[in-house]
Design a protein around this motif. Structure first.
Motif, PDB file in Angstrom:
ATOM      1  N   LEU A 108      34.827  55.775  29.428  1.00  0.00           N
ATOM      2  CA  LEU A 108      35.852  54.759  29.200  1.00  0.00           C
ATOM      3  C   LEU A 108      37.019  54.912  30.159  1.00  0.00           C
ATOM      4  CD1 LEU A 108      35.929  54.532  25.295  1.00  0.00           C
ATOM      5  CD2 LEU A 108      34.816  52.996  26.927  1.00  0.00           C
ATOM      6  N   HIS A 109      37.413  56.166  30.447  1.00  0.00           N
ATOM      7  CA  HIS A 109      38.481  56.372  31.419  1.00  0.00           C
ATOM      8  C   HIS A 109      38.079  55.852  32.793  1.00  0.00           C
ATOM      9  CE1 HIS A 109      40.369  59.868  28.921  1.00  0.00           C
ATOM     10  NE2 HIS A 109      40.718  58.681  28.479  1.00  0.00           N
ATOM     11  N   LEU A 110      36.851  56.146  33.193  1.00  0.00           N
ATOM     12  CA  LEU A 110      36.368  55.697  34.501  1.00  0.00           C
ATOM     13  C   LEU A 110      36.319  54.173  34.572  1.00  0.00           C
ATOM     14  CD1 LEU A 110      35.162  56.467  37.249  1.00  0.00           C
ATOM     15  CD2 LEU A 110      32.916  56.588  36.155  1.00  0.00           C
ATOM     16  N   ALA A 111      35.723  53.539  33.559  1.00  0.00           N
ATOM     17  CA  ALA A 111      35.622  52.078  33.557  1.00  0.00           C
ATOM     18  C   ALA A 111      36.994  51.426  33.416  1.00  0.00           C
ATOM     19  CB  ALA A 111      34.701  51.619  32.422  1.00  0.00           C
ATOM     20  N   GLY A 112      37.873  52.018  32.603  1.00  0.00           N
ATOM     21  CA  GLY A 112      39.205  51.453  32.421  1.00  0.00           C
ATOM     22  C   GLY A 112      40.038  51.497  33.690  1.00  0.00           C
ATOM     23  N   LEU A 113      40.013  52.634  34.382  1.00  0.00           N
ATOM     24  CA  LEU A 113      40.751  52.735  35.644  1.00  0.00           C
ATOM     25  C   LEU A 113      40.184  51.767  36.686  1.00  0.00           C
ATOM     26  CD1 LEU A 113      41.270  56.598  35.938  1.00  0.00           C
ATOM     27  CD2 LEU A 113      43.039  54.864  35.608  1.00  0.00           C
ATOM     28  N   ALA A 114      38.867  51.650  36.716  1.00  0.00           N
ATOM     29  CA  ALA A 114      38.254  50.715  37.657  1.00  0.00           C
ATOM     30  C   ALA A 114      38.678  49.279  37.342  1.00  0.00           C
ATOM     31  CB  ALA A 114      36.729  50.841  37.606  1.00  0.00           C
ATOM     32  N   LEU A 115      38.788  48.938  36.050  1.00  0.00           N
ATOM     33  CA  LEU A 115      39.215  47.587  35.685  1.00  0.00           C
ATOM     34  C   LEU A 115      40.651  47.324  36.134  1.00  0.00           C
ATOM     35  CD1 LEU A 115      38.627  44.924  34.232  1.00  0.00           C
ATOM     36  CD2 LEU A 115      39.520  45.973  32.136  1.00  0.00           C
ATOM     37  N   VAL A 116      41.531  48.314  35.981  1.00  0.00           N
ATOM     38  CA  VAL A 116      42.918  48.154  36.438  1.00  0.00           C
ATOM     39  C   VAL A 116      42.953  47.880  37.937  1.00  0.00           C
ATOM     40  CG1 VAL A 116      45.124  49.344  36.754  1.00  0.00           C
ATOM     41  CG2 VAL A 116      43.907  49.546  34.581  1.00  0.00           C
ATOM     42  N   VAL A 117      42.155  48.633  38.697  1.00  0.00           N
ATOM     43  CA  VAL A 117      42.094  48.430  40.146  1.00  0.00           C
ATOM     44  C   VAL A 117      41.554  47.036  40.459  1.00  0.00           C
ATOM     45  CG1 VAL A 117      40.982  49.213  42.283  1.00  0.00           C
ATOM     46  CG2 VAL A 117      41.874  50.881  40.657  1.00  0.00           C
ATOM     47  N   VAL A 118      40.522  46.618  39.733  1.00  0.00           N
ATOM     48  CA  VAL A 118      39.926  45.295  39.966  1.00  0.00           C
ATOM     49  C   VAL A 118      40.947  44.190  39.720  1.00  0.00           C
ATOM     50  CG1 VAL A 118      38.254  43.636  39.061  1.00  0.00           C
ATOM     51  CG2 VAL A 118      37.548  45.982  39.521  1.00  0.00           C
ATOM     52  N   LEU A 119      41.675  44.281  38.608  1.00  0.00           N
ATOM     53  CA  LEU A 119      42.633  43.234  38.266  1.00  0.00           C
ATOM     54  C   LEU A 119      43.784  43.172  39.260  1.00  0.00           C
ATOM     55  CD1 LEU A 119      42.802  43.561  34.386  1.00  0.00           C
ATOM     56  CD2 LEU A 119      41.644  41.813  35.725  1.00  0.00           C
ATOM     57  N   ILE A 120      44.348  44.328  39.579  1.00  0.00           N
ATOM     58  CA  ILE A 120      45.496  44.347  40.490  1.00  0.00           C
ATOM     59  C   ILE A 120      45.073  43.914  41.889  1.00  0.00           C
ATOM     60  CG2 ILE A 120      47.206  45.820  41.613  1.00  0.00           C
ATOM     61  CD1 ILE A 120      47.329  47.457  39.040  1.00  0.00           C
ATOM     62  N   ALA A 121      44.037  44.564  42.418  1.00  0.00           N
ATOM     63  CA  ALA A 121      43.608  44.261  43.782  1.00  0.00           C
ATOM     64  C   ALA A 121      42.992  42.870  43.877  1.00  0.00           C
ATOM     65  CB  ALA A 121      42.603  45.317  44.254  1.00  0.00           C
ATOM     66  N   GLY A 122      42.161  42.496  42.894  1.00  0.00           N
ATOM     67  CA  GLY A 122      41.489  41.202  42.946  1.00  0.00           C
ATOM     68  C   GLY A 122      42.452  40.030  42.847  1.00  0.00           C
ATOM     69  N   VAL A 123      43.387  40.095  41.881  1.00  0.00           N
ATOM     70  CA  VAL A 123      44.343  38.990  41.718  1.00  0.00           C
ATOM     71  C   VAL A 123      45.287  38.918  42.916  1.00  0.00           C
ATOM     72  CG1 VAL A 123      46.253  38.120  40.326  1.00  0.00           C
ATOM     73  CG2 VAL A 123      44.189  38.997  39.207  1.00  0.00           C
ATOM     74  N   ALA A 124      45.790  40.068  43.354  1.00  0.00           N
ATOM     75  CA  ALA A 124      46.718  40.079  44.498  1.00  0.00           C
ATOM     76  C   ALA A 124      46.037  39.552  45.760  1.00  0.00           C
ATOM     77  CB  ALA A 124      47.254  41.486  44.726  1.00  0.00           C
ATOM     78  N   ALA A 125      44.844  40.048  46.056  1.00  0.00           N
ATOM     79  CA  ALA A 125      44.131  39.590  47.248  1.00  0.00           C
ATOM     80  C   ALA A 125      43.761  38.118  47.134  1.00  0.00           C
ATOM     81  CB  ALA A 125      42.877  40.438  47.464  1.00  0.00           C
ATOM     82  N   GLY A 126      43.375  37.676  45.929  1.00  0.00           N
ATOM     83  CA  GLY A 126      43.023  36.278  45.746  1.00  0.00           C
ATOM     84  C   GLY A 126      44.211  35.352  45.938  1.00  0.00           C
ATOM     85  N   LEU A 127      45.380  35.756  45.436  1.00  0.00           N
ATOM     86  CA  LEU A 127      46.580  34.927  45.620  1.00  0.00           C
ATOM     87  C   LEU A 127      46.988  34.868  47.089  1.00  0.00           C
ATOM     88  CD1 LEU A 127      48.786  35.920  42.544  1.00  0.00           C
ATOM     89  CD2 LEU A 127      47.609  33.749  42.950  1.00  0.00           C
ATOM     90  N   LEU A 128      46.938  36.016  47.768  1.00  0.00           N
ATOM     91  CA  LEU A 128      47.270  36.019  49.198  1.00  0.00           C
ATOM     92  C   LEU A 128      46.295  35.140  49.982  1.00  0.00           C
ATOM     93  CD1 LEU A 128      48.188  39.785  49.767  1.00  0.00           C
ATOM     94  CD2 LEU A 128      49.744  37.830  49.791  1.00  0.00           C
ATOM     95  N   PRO A 197      33.431  44.265  42.284  1.00  0.00           N
ATOM     96  CA  PRO A 197      34.068  43.349  41.325  1.00  0.00           C
ATOM     97  C   PRO A 197      35.435  42.850  41.771  1.00  0.00           C
ATOM     98  CG  PRO A 197      33.061  45.175  40.160  1.00  0.00           C
ATOM     99  CD  PRO A 197      32.977  45.503  41.619  1.00  0.00           C
ATOM    100  N   ALA A 198      36.230  43.705  42.444  1.00  0.00           N
ATOM    101  CA  ALA A 198      37.543  43.265  42.923  1.00  0.00           C
ATOM    102  C   ALA A 198      37.390  42.163  43.964  1.00  0.00           C
ATOM    103  CB  ALA A 198      38.313  44.448  43.507  1.00  0.00           C
ATOM    104  N   ALA A 199      36.419  42.317  44.864  1.00  0.00           N
ATOM    105  CA  ALA A 199      36.167  41.278  45.867  1.00  0.00           C
ATOM    106  C   ALA A 199      35.696  39.985  45.211  1.00  0.00           C
ATOM    107  CB  ALA A 199      35.134  41.773  46.875  1.00  0.00           C
TER     108      ALA A 199
END
Length: 321
Positions: A108-128, A197-199
């Motif tokens: 859960l820690h591994l998947a949770g941290l990966a989800l945080v990275v996906v959301l932050i990086a994915g949304v930020a990169a998508g908006l840019l 997933p972030a991409a």
């Protein structure tokens, strides 16, 4: 003001989702039960060794309940589950619930941290990428984003993981590549899980953002000479939430499922690595328990996302638009 049918519609929607969740769990546990019994080999022989006498093997089969007809074993399994009993491991002879409890936090820690990275990086990169594409300038940057994100989406997770291990663990020797020894142990597994997933999320945010920016109310807001930051963050971003929430839920589900591969690449002490070893050892109760827990997490995440979408965009969730 809510319409008279809003409350019943919400109730029916919730009831359908709960029923779908329960049926899905039953299908998962039934398929996992049948699957493990189709694995070639004898669990009793595997636990005792190849040289064990046949009489001892038969005694062990009776002890494990494997001498009973398959339908009887299935009904016994369902009865034990109804009491909250996942069974006892054939190999370690410890309760399956205890073995899962010792490993579930690492997954859960591994998947949770990966989800945080996906959301932050994915949304930020998508908006840019949305801003760049909508401006019409920097055509090369937009093409680079599309090509690079497409490669990351298409790249299998285990290939990404092996590449990260080769680059940062073997060649540069900057980061550990096996086990959970400290905070830096999370970096490579999280990157391997999150990059694709972030991409994918960034591409969806870009597409949804460009659609929203062409809507009439955005043109009206632009005519009022709002600043770009206010236009994008206060008007465009909230309207991308429904698609983003849906993808985020599916992403977490895929991250939990992806841990099975990633944990084995990085020798991670979680559920993913345990499920592979339980299958090779023909440990029926442990395999069934691990599949049920992992599938349950995925189904519960999807259920929570459905409820969140209903709260954020009731008309879309209830099929009123």
């Amino acid at each position: 003001m809510a319409t008279p049918t809003a409350a019943p519609s919400r109730g029916r929607y919730l009831a359908r989702r709960v029923l779908r969740l329960l049926v899905s769990l039953w299908i998962v546990l039934t398929l996992s039960f049948l699957m493990v019994h189709l694995i070639p080999g004898d669990p009793a022989r595997a636990s005792l060794g190849l040289t064990a006498p046949q009489e001892l093997v038969e005694s062990r089969r009776a002890e494990l309940g494997l001498d009973r007809p398959l339908p009887v074993q299935y009904l016994t399994y369902l009865g034990d589950l109804a009491r909250g009993d996942l069974g006892v491991s054939f190999t370690s002879r410890l309760p399956v619930s205890r073995l899962i409890g010792e490993r579930i936090l690492a997954t859960l820690h591994l998947a949770g941290l990966a989800l945080v990275v996906v959301l932050i990086a994915g949304v930020a990169a998508g908006l840019l990428a949305t801003v760049v594409a909508h401006s019409g300038r920097h055509r090369g940057t937009d093409l680079a984003f599309s090509g690079g994100s497409g490669v990351l989406v298409a790249m299998p997770e285990f290939v990404t993981a092996v590449g990260l291990v080769a680059a940062f663990g073997v060649t540069l020797r900057w980061l550990p590549v096996a086990g959970l020894a400290g905070p830096d142990s999370y970096l490579l597994p999280v990157l391997a899980l999150a990059s694709g997933p972030a991409a994918a999320l960034a591409r969806i945010v870009r597409a949804e953002g460009l659609r929203v920016l062409d809507l009439e109310y955005i043109r009206t807001a632009r005519a009022k000479r709002l600043t770009r930051s206010r236009l994008y963050l206060r008007h465009a971003l909230p309207n991308c939430l429904t698609a983003t929430l849906t993808v985020a839920g599916l992403t977490l589900s895929s991250l939990v499922a992806g841990t099975v591969l990633i944990e084995n690449v990085f020798a991670w002490p979680g559920l993913g690595s345990a499920i592979v070893s339980s299958i090779t050892q023909k440990d029926y109760p442990l395999t069934q328990g691990l599949i049920l827990v992992l599938s349950g997490i995925v189904l519960l995440v999807n259920f929570a996302v459905d409820l969140l979408i209903m709260a954020v965009d009731p008309r879309s969730a209830l099929g009123e638009v």
